[in-house]
Design a protein around this motif. Sequence first.
Motif, PDB file in Angstrom:
ATOM      1  N   ASN A 139       0.827  -1.207   0.000  1.00 21.49           N
ATOM      2  CA  ASN A 139       0.000   0.000   0.000  1.00 21.49           C
ATOM      3  C   ASN A 139       0.859   1.253   0.000  1.00 21.49           C
ATOM      4  O   ASN A 139       2.066   1.206   0.264  1.00 21.49           O
ATOM      5  CB  ASN A 139      -0.937  -0.010   1.213  1.00 21.49           C
ATOM      6  CG  ASN A 139      -2.186  -0.842   0.975  1.00 21.49           C
ATOM      7  OD1 ASN A 139      -2.523  -1.166  -0.163  1.00 21.49           O
ATOM      8  ND2 ASN A 139      -2.885  -1.189   2.044  1.00 21.49           N
ATOM      9  N   ASP A 140       0.218   2.348  -0.281  1.00 19.72           N
ATOM     10  CA  ASP A 140       0.858   3.665  -0.335  1.00 19.72           C
ATOM     11  C   ASP A 140       1.528   4.011   1.005  1.00 19.72           C
ATOM     12  O   ASP A 140       0.882   3.936   2.049  1.00 19.72           O
ATOM     13  CB  ASP A 140      -0.238   4.686  -0.662  1.00 19.72           C
ATOM     14  CG  ASP A 140       0.287   6.086  -0.851  1.00 19.72           C
ATOM     15  OD1 ASP A 140       0.167   6.609  -1.967  1.00 19.72           O
ATOM     16  OD2 ASP A 140       0.797   6.672   0.119  1.00 19.72           O
ATOM     17  N   PRO A 141       2.816   4.385   0.993  1.00 16.27           N
ATOM     18  CA  PRO A 141       3.492   4.668   2.270  1.00 16.27           C
ATOM     19  C   PRO A 141       3.179   6.051   2.855  1.00 16.27           C
ATOM     20  O   PRO A 141       3.188   6.227   4.072  1.00 16.27           O
ATOM     21  CB  PRO A 141       4.972   4.573   1.893  1.00 16.27           C
ATOM     22  CG  PRO A 141       5.036   4.900   0.440  1.00 16.27           C
ATOM     23  CD  PRO A 141       3.741   4.421  -0.153  1.00 16.27           C
ATOM     24  N   TYR A 142       2.926   7.031   1.986  1.00 16.08           N
ATOM     25  CA  TYR A 142       2.738   8.414   2.460  1.00 16.08           C
ATOM     26  C   TYR A 142       1.606   8.524   3.471  1.00 16.08           C
ATOM     27  O   TYR A 142       1.672   9.289   4.421  1.00 16.08           O
ATOM     28  CB  TYR A 142       2.430   9.341   1.285  1.00 16.08           C
ATOM     29  CG  TYR A 142       3.506   9.369   0.247  1.00 16.08           C
ATOM     30  CD1 TYR A 142       4.592  10.231   0.365  1.00 16.08           C
ATOM     31  CD2 TYR A 142       3.463   8.522  -0.852  1.00 16.08           C
ATOM     32  CE1 TYR A 142       5.596  10.258  -0.585  1.00 16.08           C
ATOM     33  CE2 TYR A 142       4.461   8.534  -1.815  1.00 16.08           C
ATOM     34  CZ  TYR A 142       5.523   9.405  -1.680  1.00 16.08           C
ATOM     35  OH  TYR A 142       6.511   9.426  -2.613  1.00 16.08           O
ATOM     36  N   LEU A 143       0.544   7.753   3.230  1.00 11.51           N
ATOM     37  CA  LEU A 143      -0.672   7.893   4.026  1.00 11.51           C
ATOM     38  C   LEU A 143      -0.496   7.392   5.456  1.00 11.51           C
ATOM     39  O   LEU A 143      -1.341   7.653   6.313  1.00 11.51           O
ATOM     40  CB  LEU A 143      -1.824   7.157   3.327  1.00 11.51           C
ATOM     41  CG  LEU A 143      -2.189   7.774   1.970  1.00 11.51           C
ATOM     42  CD1 LEU A 143      -3.006   6.793   1.133  1.00 11.51           C
ATOM     43  CD2 LEU A 143      -2.941   9.083   2.153  1.00 11.51           C
TER      44      LEU A 143
END
Lengths: 453, 453
Positions: free
Chosen positions: A83-87
């Motif tokens: 999954n997206d790491p930024y979030l």
Amino acid sequence: MTRKILINAFNMNTPVHQTQGLWKHPRDRSSEYTTIKYWQDLARTLERGLFDGIFLADITGVYDVYGASPDAALRNAVQVPNNDPYLLIPVMAAVTEHLGFGVTGSLTYEPPNTFARKMSTLDHLTNGRVGWNIVTGYLNSAAKAAGQVKQTDHDTRYDIAEEYMEIMYKLWEGSWEEDAVCRNVETGVYVDPAKVHRIKHDGEYFKLEGIHLSEPSLQRTPVLYQAGSSSKGQAFAGKHAECAFISSPTKNVMAGTVRKMRAATEQQGRKARDVAIFAMMNVIVGRTNEEAQEKLREYRQYASYEGALTLMSGWTGIDFSSCDPSDPVKHIRNDSMQTAIDRFTIADPNRVWTVGEVAEYLAIGGSGPVIVGSVQEVSDEMQRWVEETGIDGFNLAYTVNPESIADFVDMVVPELQRRGVYKTEYRSGTLREKLFGESPRLQAPHPATKFRI
Amino acid sequence: MTRKILINAFNMNTPVHQTQGLWKHPRDRSSEYTTIKYWQDLARTLERGLFDGIFLADITGVYDVYGASPDAALRNAVQVPNNDPYLLIPVMAAVTEHLGFGVTGSLTYEPPNTFARKMSTLDHLTNGRVGWNIVTGYLNSAAKAAGQVKQTDHDTRYDIAEEYMEIMYKLWEGSWEEDAVCRNVETGVYVDPAKVHRIKHDGEYFKLEGIHLSEPSLQRTPVLYQAGSSSKGQAFAGKHAECAFISSPTKNVMAGTVRKMRAATEQQGRKARDVAIFAMMNVIVGRTNEEAQEKLREYRQYASYEGALTLMSGWTGIDFSSCDPSDPVKHIRNDSMQTAIDRFTIADPNRVWTVGEVAEYLAIGGSGPVIVGSVQEVSDEMQRWVEETGIDGFNLAYTVNPESIADFVDMVVPELQRRGVYKTEYRSGTLREKLFGESPRLQAPHPATKFRI
């Protein structure tokens, strides 16, 4: 004053990162990676252990070299699903005050203006605790998934990266003057337009015109991380990076890498220690050596050799699925394997490793070394790594998550503190101030400062 | 059973959204938008008021038509500075259990594969509470900032959008079978590769090959929002949208828009009520009418007419900086202004508005109507809007943040509940189940279901 050892946690928004197969371990919580609670619990543990930061790796493709398909990667969840790491960063920032956040962002797949805003937003939300690991992407599968026919060649990627960095610096450092936001309720002026500058860029790979959308954050340019190991990559790191990640199996090999990186930094007119070098490391610690060895034996029961070879095939470009475990790695070495061995240095020069041994080596801890022992032994060995290689600290991977981290925090951290080689409290200020102690913003002669207004 | 009125909060990651100049109000907290606390406090208030969701607008350019520069937008902070909206959702999700999140994402500027992963990640972290407002971008300044010479023309943008949606559906609905993730500790299989399918897309605007990186989230495709008002936009919404946002100054005009949208939905073989229509609305409420009117008077002291005209210039493409406030809007009307008036319907057909009047109208509440009155009056008027236009609910903007929202939650919500037209508790389940009560996933004949495996 003794230089303090820096420690980052190495993680990824996926159930299986460096260590393969341990998701099956009954105390492993990695498959909860899709929940907020998992990351907030982890962040609290890291801050309790005064970790400098958590570093989030990322790939946007799959390891599909092994067996010429993504099947083995999927079976073993080798960094997929992910999954997206930024979030994750905002939720971890919400429950911590000091922990830093390094996030891997590939500049190959994201338009510069919205990427710059995303990082500024993170710097705002974290009160200046964010870092960016600059990657150019290395998986063909990621390029295809982004609609490219194949990966852009390596050297061109660094040319693109240079231009991308220039735009980032223009946006982060050169668009808004420090006091542009005045919020003057008397005059009704929120932003003084004379202090906001339009960026124009008309380059070989990018063209844009506009102001940076975000108001100035504490650090402006996030703390810059880089992990490039090629000569182009090292030159890039020497110019731009404030933190570098390396991975070597022996102190000897690592010491050479560190010397090269320090030299690359000095070649750019910067001080050798302007770049903090973190070495990837895995620690399995017990109250006694026996307890630690017993943990390792127990962990090994869950290790996945197919998972390890999948990772190795992805890194090297060689399909190991047709190899016998007893095949010597030298035997199948070709040009690209030579590069891979140099890059990941999974074998020392005087030893002929078999495919099975390499897989066993990689299964626990991935491409980094593993220290197994009592609290005293682990602490001794960590200090030796620092002293004999010249690194600044460690990028600590895990075997069982969060058990490995909790063990380290509860056992090793107090011992390192007792020895005076690890902080006993956080410094105040932004991530950059915590790491380097000077200023929230980059200092000359870093190239970012050339674009400052 | 009476159909319940749906209510979203309308907001943006910026100090000034629809209402201009109110950042100067002593009780306005909007300039804290860069902090986690601000958004978590707001989310808690919204959940206390049983709001269906918070809807986050976004632009990635600036309003630079007024005075042919971004200066007025900056002075008045008209949606600039602004920050990334996605990063707010995890922190708001962390302190709420039911509140939904709609986020504006322009498909013009983000590669499909990483965008699909970002939305899946949000759906995971929120336990299925995320929605996507599909926009194609309308600001030339945003196109330039993304490196395009100018905005792609309107019709082509919708062609691109159609193809982008197809890729999204393939990734979200067609890549992972429901039980692909088995996490079988006996067999060591985390994902069954036979149940994960590679997406191949070779279209006119996009080309990609790969699996979706994220494992299935509860909703798969996030709840789809759309706000297109052109005929192409309405057809697009009729096909794809589950929620639509509209804005009209009069019930009469709005009723026509609603009829058209219901018809467009039916033309796509869907039921008219498969799309929940939210009308933009601003409410200023007091315990008595006098108290509300006094609030409005007080708020108006802070309104920025330059800010309002900046917004209007950006929307219409006409530079109002050279107009006199007494100039009639009809007088300066040209082809593009005609379109703008139709689109934003800031003037009713039988009235000649002056530029100053339009600015005053827009300054409080932006392009949406404003209801001012006692609790009873506001509730009556909201019910009339619903009954006379056929909308499903409101997209509630604010005047003073969070005061406007808190007033609404504390005063209007209990009255609407007493009247039986507003929920008294949340439904369980995902955002889609809360809004439509059927299933966490899209149902046929929605086009997403054609790509399901």
